[in-house]
Each structure stands twice: as structure tokens, then as C-alpha cells.
Design a protein around this motif. Structure first.
Motif, PDB file in Angstrom:
ATOM      1  N   THR A   1       8.355  11.603   3.878  1.00  0.00           N
ATOM      2  CA  THR A   1       7.687  11.953   5.235  1.00  0.00           C
ATOM      3  C   THR A   1       6.220  12.221   5.155  1.00  0.00           C
ATOM      4  N   LEU A   2       5.506  12.628   4.130  1.00  0.00           N
ATOM      5  CA  LEU A   2       4.117  12.509   3.973  1.00  0.00           C
ATOM      6  C   LEU A   2       3.623  11.189   4.373  1.00  0.00           C
ATOM      7  N   VAL A   3       4.102  10.204   3.704  1.00  0.00           N
ATOM      8  CA  VAL A   3       3.434   8.754   3.504  1.00  0.00           C
ATOM      9  C   VAL A   3       3.674   8.508   4.926  1.00  0.00           C
ATOM     10  N   ILE A   4       4.772   8.629   5.788  1.00  0.00           N
ATOM     11  CA  ILE A   4       5.014   8.085   6.989  1.00  0.00           C
ATOM     12  C   ILE A   4       4.233   8.804   8.003  1.00  0.00           C
ATOM     13  N   LEU A   5       3.962  10.206   8.002  1.00  0.00           N
ATOM     14  CA  LEU A   5       2.936  10.908   8.628  1.00  0.00           C
ATOM     15  C   LEU A   5       1.634  10.654   8.550  1.00  0.00           C
ATOM     16  N   ALA A   6       1.238  10.123   7.286  1.00  0.00           N
ATOM     17  CA  ALA A   6      -0.317   9.495   6.938  1.00  0.00           C
ATOM     18  C   ALA A   6      -0.374   8.170   7.881  1.00  0.00           C
ATOM     19  N   PHE A   7       0.241   7.341   7.861  1.00  0.00           N
ATOM     20  CA  PHE A   7       0.314   6.379   8.678  1.00  0.00           C
ATOM     21  C   PHE A   7       0.241   6.641  10.268  1.00  0.00           C
ATOM     22  N   VAL A   8       1.096   7.700  10.627  1.00  0.00           N
ATOM     23  CA  VAL A   8       0.895   7.960  11.974  1.00  0.00           C
ATOM     24  C   VAL A   8      -0.582   8.470  12.515  1.00  0.00           C
ATOM     25  N   MET A   9      -0.962   9.419  11.548  1.00  0.00           N
ATOM     26  CA  MET A   9      -2.199  10.282  11.813  1.00  0.00           C
ATOM     27  C   MET A   9      -3.467   9.433  11.288  1.00  0.00           C
ATOM     28  N   ASP A  10      -3.558   8.609  10.476  1.00  0.00           N
ATOM     29  CA  ASP A  10      -4.635   8.133  10.202  1.00  0.00           C
ATOM     30  C   ASP A  10      -4.643   6.340  10.178  1.00  0.00           C
ATOM     31  N   ARG A  11      -5.559   6.328  11.197  1.00  0.00           N
ATOM     32  CA  ARG A  11      -5.820   4.894  11.242  1.00  0.00           C
ATOM     33  C   ARG A  11      -6.435   3.941  10.092  1.00  0.00           C
ATOM     34  N   ASN A  12      -7.261   4.715   9.380  1.00  0.00           N
ATOM     35  CA  ASN A  12      -7.709   3.834   8.125  1.00  0.00           C
ATOM     36  C   ASN A  12      -6.522   3.397   7.248  1.00  0.00           C
ATOM     37  N   LEU A  13      -5.449   3.790   7.300  1.00  0.00           N
ATOM     38  CA  LEU A  13      -4.197   3.162   6.515  1.00  0.00           C
ATOM     39  C   LEU A  13      -3.374   2.114   7.117  1.00  0.00           C
ATOM     40  N   ARG A  14      -3.876   1.960   8.649  1.00  0.00           N
ATOM     41  CA  ARG A  14      -2.911   0.787   9.328  1.00  0.00           C
ATOM     42  C   ARG A  14      -3.707  -0.292   9.014  1.00  0.00           C
ATOM     43  N   HIS A  15      -3.527  -0.683   7.736  1.00  0.00           N
ATOM     44  CA  HIS A  15      -4.026  -2.295   7.182  1.00  0.00           C
ATOM     45  C   HIS A  15      -2.847  -2.978   6.862  1.00  0.00           C
ATOM     46  N   ARG A  16      -3.205  -4.233   6.941  1.00  0.00           N
ATOM     47  CA  ARG A  16      -2.170  -5.173   6.786  1.00  0.00           C
ATOM     48  C   ARG A  16      -1.204  -4.855   5.454  1.00  0.00           C
ATOM     49  N   SER A  17      -1.828  -4.730   4.337  1.00  0.00           N
ATOM     50  CA  SER A  17      -1.132  -4.747   3.132  1.00  0.00           C
ATOM     51  C   SER A  17      -0.331  -3.226   3.168  1.00  0.00           C
ATOM     52  N   ASN A  18      -0.995  -2.016   3.787  1.00  0.00           N
ATOM     53  CA  ASN A  18      -0.504  -0.860   3.779  1.00  0.00           C
ATOM     54  C   ASN A  18       0.859  -0.712   4.504  1.00  0.00           C
ATOM     55  N   TYR A  19       1.234  -1.729   5.397  1.00  0.00           N
ATOM     56  CA  TYR A  19       2.356  -1.613   5.997  1.00  0.00           C
ATOM     57  C   TYR A  19       3.557  -1.895   5.203  1.00  0.00           C
ATOM     58  N   PHE A  20       3.257  -2.805   3.893  1.00  0.00           N
ATOM     59  CA  PHE A  20       4.517  -2.909   3.055  1.00  0.00           C
ATOM     60  C   PHE A  20       4.822  -1.337   2.408  1.00  0.00           C
ATOM     61  N   PHE A  21       3.542  -0.617   2.185  1.00  0.00           N
ATOM     62  CA  PHE A  21       4.030   0.710   1.682  1.00  0.00           C
ATOM     63  C   PHE A  21       4.858   1.660   2.653  1.00  0.00           C
ATOM     64  N   LEU A  22       4.683   1.397   3.849  1.00  0.00           N
ATOM     65  CA  LEU A  22       5.112   2.138   5.038  1.00  0.00           C
ATOM     66  C   LEU A  22       6.576   1.500   4.764  1.00  0.00           C
ATOM     67  N   ASN A  23       7.004   0.412   4.923  1.00  0.00           N
ATOM     68  CA  ASN A  23       8.193  -0.112   4.710  1.00  0.00           C
ATOM     69  C   ASN A  23       9.009   0.635   3.379  1.00  0.00           C
ATOM     70  N   LEU A  24       8.463   0.517   2.461  1.00  0.00           N
ATOM     71  CA  LEU A  24       8.877   1.163   1.107  1.00  0.00           C
ATOM     72  C   LEU A  24       9.170   2.793   1.486  1.00  0.00           C
ATOM     73  N   ALA A  25       8.287   3.403   2.093  1.00  0.00           N
ATOM     74  CA  ALA A  25       8.613   4.689   2.422  1.00  0.00           C
ATOM     75  C   ALA A  25       9.690   5.058   3.330  1.00  0.00           C
ATOM     76  N   VAL A  26      10.109   3.975   4.239  1.00  0.00           N
ATOM     77  CA  VAL A  26      11.072   4.243   5.203  1.00  0.00           C
ATOM     78  C   VAL A  26      12.509   4.205   4.346  1.00  0.00           C
ATOM     79  N   SER A  27      12.642   3.326   3.549  1.00  0.00           N
ATOM     80  CA  SER A  27      13.863   2.835   2.603  1.00  0.00           C
ATOM     81  C   SER A  27      13.916   4.249   1.761  1.00  0.00           C
TER      82      SER A  27
END
Length: 385
Positions: free
Chosen positions: A35-61
Motif C-alpha cells: 500500500t505504501l508503494v502504491i500511495l507513493a506513486f499517487v502522491m509523488d510525481r517524481n516516481l512516475r517514471h516509465r521504468s517505475n511503473y513496472f514496480f507499481l505493477n509488481l506492488a499491485v500483484s
């Protein structure tokens, strides 16, 4: 599974309470971490990089594993009996196999992305900007994960004409089919392990080759301008590599270069073009050294994630094949159960590996958990992130 009830009946009440506490704790840690990883993507624009979206996908699973798979399995693991009916059993099996397989495929995708960024950064720039769409690859991960196990879970009973699973049990119909387990495990674990090992070996080989050369070609203009190797942020040939992080190397390079420019500034007889070339050469070497440090940090972080993945998944994958070959008679159920939970531990460890390996994740987590401390660091003399 047939020996689950007899094994559990031998455990004392205190042991069962301890097991229940540890299972619930692991479930909570998995949920909160991802949940912390997902919230980090929602709240921090610095993390919305192309490569980091794969970490988001991993966090969702991994988040789905903690919110759905673990809670439904805990009563079954503690009692040895499935009380939720066949329909919910099928849904739980589909979700469990889907999320765990998607987690593995996401690690492969992360490794592949890092491999491209380190070894083929220049050649694929156009591909990244035009054709490299993360959403397509993220959707493909889920589609492949679904096709590997879920059709067999849903339709094996209809094809076989009968069910081998007792009414009070919940496991896949192919649980003892050695041939299917061997093929599925090869695609789910062994092939991904070989791929991520291949990517890591090439990443480290690329970095070592660049270090051995000392980026001689990249820094040739700097040497012709009487600039030393230290301005490139690289070690002397044969020397050990610096241990500072990539984020700190940029600021240290800037600090080390600026005095040198002043000390070795153009004399009265030098033309302005000579000074411009010198400044450009130093800046170019600084960027080269910074990229090498960044790539080394990527390689270290990727190696940690992959090693944890291998440690958590290898025992389960091997025991599942052996158990299927001997129809469950040569592997004690408690040992198989331990490897099953070790597999799920990977989902709880992944979100903690991000802040250990990435400065931006650390700062994003600090922003969420300790906003006052984050504001104090942001206003102070801290490196840019």
C-alpha cells in the motif's frame, strides 16, 4: 494435502496460536508495505517514471496476495478444512496462481527494463519514446500469467470428467500431475530465473568493461584539455570503484570540478574557445561518471531483488515437481507448507527492497510517513531528488 488434518491435529494450542499470529503478521506487513508503494506513486510525481511503473505493477500483484490470498488461506492452513465452498475455492486458486505468477513475470520485466537502460541506452532512445509503451507490457504480463494456470484450474475437472479434490479440501486438480507441474514450473520459475540471470550477467559485464576501459574514449577530450581522471568521477585504471551512491556522486562531482576549473582557468594567452572546450570536457566527463555510478547502483538493486526472488521461489518450485512425481508420498506436507509460505514472503519483502535500493522511493516513503521530517530535509541542504 491429505495429511494436513493429521499434521495439524498433532500441534498444541500454543503452537497453533503462534502460527496464526505469524500468518496474520505476514499478511498485515504485505498489505501495508505494498500500500505504501502504491500511495507513493499517487502522491509523488517524481516516481512516475516509465521504468517505475513496472514496480507499481509488481506492488499491485503483491498487494492482492496480502488482501485476498493470504486471509482466505489462513483458516484453511490452521484447520486443514476448507469451509468456504467450491466456488470460492476456485476463485481463490485463480487469484493465488495469477498474482504469484504475475509477480514473477513483473520481476523479469523489471530486469529486462534495467538491462536495456544500462546496456542499450543510446540505441533504444527512439524506441523508448515512440514504441516502448509500459501499459502494453504491463497488460501482457497479466495475460500471460492468466493463461499459464487459470484455464487449467477452471476447466481441468470438465476435461478429466471427474474431480480428485475432496469436498472439504481446496487445491488445484493438477496438484499431482507431474507432467503439467514440470511444464508450468519451467515457464513460471526456471525460464524467468534464467532470463533475469542472463540480464544481470550482461549488466555487470557491461559495467566492468566500462570500468576497465576507464571510459577512455568518453573522456579523451578531457585528457587533451589537461584534466585529470578525478574530474570524470571514475577511478584510476586498476583502482577500486567509489562506494558513494549515484545520487551523491552528482553533487560530489560538481564540488570537485568547480575549484579545478578556477585553478586551471584560461590564462591571458588562451582564447575563449579553449576555455569553452575545457569546461565542456569537464562537464561531459562528469556526466559520464555519473551515469556509470547510476548504472552500478541499478545493477546492485536489481541483483538484490533477483536474489530474494530466487531464494523464495526455488524451494517451492522444486518441491512441487518432486511432490507431483511421487504423488505426495516422498515430501512431508509440513515441508511443502513451509515452502508455500516462503513463496508468499517474497510478496512482503518486495516493497522493502525498493527504499533500500532507490533514493526516490526512500524520499517518497519519508514524505508519506514523516511529512514534518521530509519538509525539514527538503528545506535544508540535501541532495536533489
Amino acid at each position: 494435502i491429505a495429511t494436513t488434518k493429521s499434521t495439524i491435529s498433532k500441534l498444541s494450542l500454543g503452537v497453533l496460536v503462534l502460527l496464526a499470529f505469524l500468518m496474520v503478521l505476514l499478511c498485515v506487513v504485505t498489505i501495508l508495505g505494498n500500500t505504501l508503494v502504491i500511495l507513493a506513486f499517487v502522491m509523488d510525481r517524481n516516481l512516475r517514471h516509465r521504468s517505475n511503473y513496472f514496480f507499481l505493477n509488481l506492488a499491485v500483484s503483491d498487494f492482492a496476495v496480502g488482501t485476498f490470498c493470504m486471509p482466505l488461506y489462513i483458516p484453511y492452513a490452521l484447520t486443514g478444512t476448507w469451509h468456504l465452498g467450491r466456488s470460492l475455492c476456485k476463485l481463490w486458486l485463480v487469484m493465488d496462481y495469477l498474482m504469484c505468477t504475475a509477480s514473477v513475470f513483473n520481476i523479469v520485466l523489471i530486469s529486462y527494463d534495467r538491462f536495456l537502460s544500462v546496456t542499450k541506452a543510446v540505441r533504444i532512445t527512439f524506441l523508448f519514446t515512440v514504441l516502448y509503451i509500459p501499459a502494453i507490457k504491463m497488460v501482457a504480463i497479466w495475460a500471460l500469467a492468466f493463461l499459464l494456470y487459470c484455464p487449467a484450474i477452471l476447466f481441468w475437472e470438465q476435461v478429466a470428467g471427474h474431480s480428485v479434490v475432496a469436498a472439504d479440501q481446496c487445491y488445484a486438480e493438477f496438484f499431482d500431475n507431474w507432467y503439467f507441474l514440470l511444464c508450468a514450473s519451467t515457464l513460471e520459475f526456471f525460464v524467468p530465473l534464467l532470463l533475469v540471470t542472463y540480464f544481470n550477467m550482461h549488466i555487470f559485464h557491461n559495467i566492468q568493461r566500462r570500468q576497465r576501459r576507464g571510459s577512455a574514449q568518453d573522456c579523451e577530450p578531457a585528457r587533451s584539455s589537461s584534466l585529470s581522471w578525478r574530474f570524470c568521477g571514475l577511478p584510476w585504471p586498476g583502482a577500486s570503484s567509489p562506494s558513494s551512491e549515484a545520487e551523491d556522486s552528482v553533487s560530489s562531482l560538481t564540488r570537485s570540478w568547480r575549484p579545478a576549473v578556477v585553478a586551471n582557468g584560461p590564462s591571458r594567452t588562451e582564447t575563449s574557445s579553449t576555455a569553452l572546450k575545457r569546461n565542456f570536457s569537464a562537464s561531459f566527463c562528469s556526466r559520464t561518471g555519473s551515469k556509470l555510478q547510476r548504472d552500478k547502483k541499478i545493477a546492485r538493486s536489481l541483483a538484490i531483488i533477483v536474489c530474494v526472488f530466487a531464494i523464495c521461489w526455488a524451494p517451492y518450485s522444486l518441491l512441487m515437481i518432486i511432490r507431483g512425481a511421487c504423488q505426495g508420498k516422498c515430501i512431508h506436507n509440513s515441508l511443502y507448507e513451509a515452502t508455500f509460505w516462503l513463496l508468499w514472503i517474497n510478496s512482503s519483502l518486495n516493497p522493502f527492497l525498493y527504499p533500500l535500493c532507490h533514493m526516490r522511493f526512500r524520499m517518497a516513503f519519508l514524505k508519506i510517513l514523516c511529512p514534518k521530517k521530509f519538509a525539514a530535509l527538503k528545506s535544508g541542504n540535501t541532495p536533489s531528488f
